[in-house]
Design an enzyme around this catalytic site. Structure first.
Site, PDB file in Angstrom:
ATOM      1  CG  LEU A  33      34.621  41.709  44.977  1.00  0.00           C
ATOM      2  CD1 LEU A  33      33.810  40.471  45.355  1.00  0.00           C
ATOM      3  CD2 LEU A  33      34.639  41.896  43.463  1.00  0.00           C
ATOM      4  CG  HIS A  37      32.680  44.540  41.992  1.00  0.00           C
ATOM      5  ND1 HIS A  37      33.586  45.357  42.621  1.00  0.00           N
ATOM      6  CD2 HIS A  37      33.169  44.321  40.747  1.00  0.00           C
ATOM      7  CE1 HIS A  37      34.579  45.616  41.790  1.00  0.00           C
ATOM      8  NE2 HIS A  37      34.355  45.003  40.648  1.00  0.00           N
ATOM      9  CD  GLN A  61      42.060  43.715  32.653  1.00  0.00           C
ATOM     10  OE1 GLN A  61      41.623  42.591  32.441  1.00  0.00           O
ATOM     11  NE2 GLN A  61      41.272  44.690  33.080  1.00  0.00           N
ATOM     12  CE  LYS A 149      34.606  54.016  37.281  1.00  0.00           C
ATOM     13  NZ  LYS A 149      35.699  53.204  36.902  1.00  0.00           N
ATOM     14  CG  ASP A 150      35.187  49.722  33.572  1.00  0.00           C
ATOM     15  OD1 ASP A 150      36.012  50.628  33.669  1.00  0.00           O
ATOM     16  OD2 ASP A 150      34.937  48.939  34.515  1.00  0.00           O
ATOM     17  CB  SER A 186      38.816  48.306  42.561  1.00  0.00           C
ATOM     18  OG  SER A 186      37.714  47.469  42.317  1.00  0.00           O
TER      19      SER A 186
HETATM   20  O1  PAF Z   1      36.197  45.085  34.618  1.00  0.00           O
HETATM   21  C1  PAF Z   1      37.033  44.312  35.125  1.00  0.00           C
HETATM   22  O2  PAF Z   1      37.109  44.148  36.341  1.00  0.00           O
HETATM   23  C2  PAF Z   1      37.980  43.559  34.222  1.00  0.00           C
HETATM   24  O3  PAF Z   1      38.357  44.324  33.126  1.00  0.00           O
HETATM   25  C3  PAF Z   1      37.457  42.184  33.769  1.00  0.00           C
HETATM   26  C4  PAF Z   1      36.215  42.325  32.918  1.00  0.00           C
HETATM   27  C5  PAF Z   1      37.142  41.329  34.991  1.00  0.00           C
HETATM   28  C6  PAF Z   1      38.517  41.465  32.950  1.00  0.00           C
HETATM   29  O4  PAF Z   1      39.680  41.279  33.662  1.00  0.00           O
END
Ligand code: PAF
Length: 286
Positions: A33, A37, A61, A149-150, A186
């Site tokens: 974090l 976050h 993922q 950011k994402d 991160s």
């Molecule tokens: O953005 C992230 O940290 C991840 O993609 C998430 C949303 C926690 C899913 O694993």
């Protein structure tokens, strides 16, 4: 702060809270974090009675050549941050409890996941969509917060919630940046001191693209090329993509006439950086 490791115990806790009529806020994370976050957690804290943060490095993922095993996992530091920010529950499931033997369901959004990150990281978004659906089913939040950011992930989660009627309010918070503009991530810990200095080039190129749009340049390809020229001046960086897109569909725009998102991903040494900026084109004079 409670630490809950089993999905069953997490579900029971949420069930009790919902029964008591309390609202549950949720910030899903993979840990490590940072202040981005923290901003999400603070914003969530103001909007709910009880706040859950999940810390789960979701293996589905990550691609086979990605950084799953070396992904940073500073769990006690993460718990300290959560405690300091008034988080009620840190949900830290094990991989086995999330994906037990026999697990077979996947969730995918083929259109929104097709381009950009989806192209560079096949399977990434079905991993994200599947784990987010599972986490929502376990935590049963009323509201969940994600970072801009994402950008593609945020668009995907919003679509997912709408398509599957998940009944969770999704809030997207703007990207938190270091003083020099680098988007917090991160993965920034992987940057060498030299790489850290030049890492801001991506943000600089997006800013130049946004400035051009504000000045009235509407040709999507010209804006894209201008951003690329800035990144190419940094020899250590290679472009994965730089794009001028519709913020809802994420399709490239040949003509910029309204709200637009500039998306970028570059490689710098072993690190892949992504970033984005939204910008609104000036209204056309009549
Ligand atoms: O953005 C992230 O940290 C991840 O993609 C998430 C949303 C926690 C899913 O694993």
């Amino acid at each position: 702060m409670k630490i809950i490791r089993s999905p069953k115990a997490m579900m029971a806790w949420s069930h009790e809270l919902r029964r008591a009529g309390l609202t549950i806020g949720f910030v899903p994370t993979m840990g490590a974090l940072h202040d981005g976050h923290r901003a999400l957690i603070r914003a969530a804290r103001l909007r709910c009675d009880a706040l859950v943060v999940s810390i789960f490095v979701n293996p589905t993922q990550f691609g086979p050549k990605e950084d799953l095993t070396k992904y940073p996992r500073p769990i006690s530091k993460d718990r300290t941050l959560c405690r300091a920010e008034g988080v009620d529950v840190c949900f830290e499931p094990t991989t086995k409890s999330m994906y037990p033997d026999g697990f077979q369901t996947t969730v995918s959004l083929p259109t929104i996941a097709r381009r950009w990150e989806g192209e560079a990281r096949p399977c990434h978004f079905s991993g994200v969509a599947t784990v987010v659906t599972k986490l929502f089913g376990i935590v049963r939040p009323h509201i969940a917060l994600f970072g801009q950011k994402d950008f593609q992930q945020s668009a995907l989660v919003q679509q997912l919630v709408e398509d599957l009627n998940l009944g969770v309010e999704i809030v997207i918070r703007s990207t938190v940046r270091e003083q020099d503009g680098l988007a917090m991530s991160s993965r920034n810990v992987y940057l060498s001191p030299k790489e850290r200095i030049v890492a801001t080039t991506l943000y600089k190129s997006l800013r130049a693209g946004a400035e051009a749009i504000r000045k009235g340049i509407a040709d999507g390809e010209a804006i894209q090329m201008m951003m690329a020229q800035i990144v190419k001046q940094e020899p250590a960086m290679t472009i994965d993509y730089l794009a001028v897109c519709d913020p809802r569909t994420l399709e490239p725009l040949s003509l910029v006439t309204s709200r637009t998102v500039l998306l970028g991903a570059v490689r710098l040494g072993s690190v892949r950086l992504i970033d984005n900026l939204t910008v609104t084109a000036p209204a056309k004079q009549t």
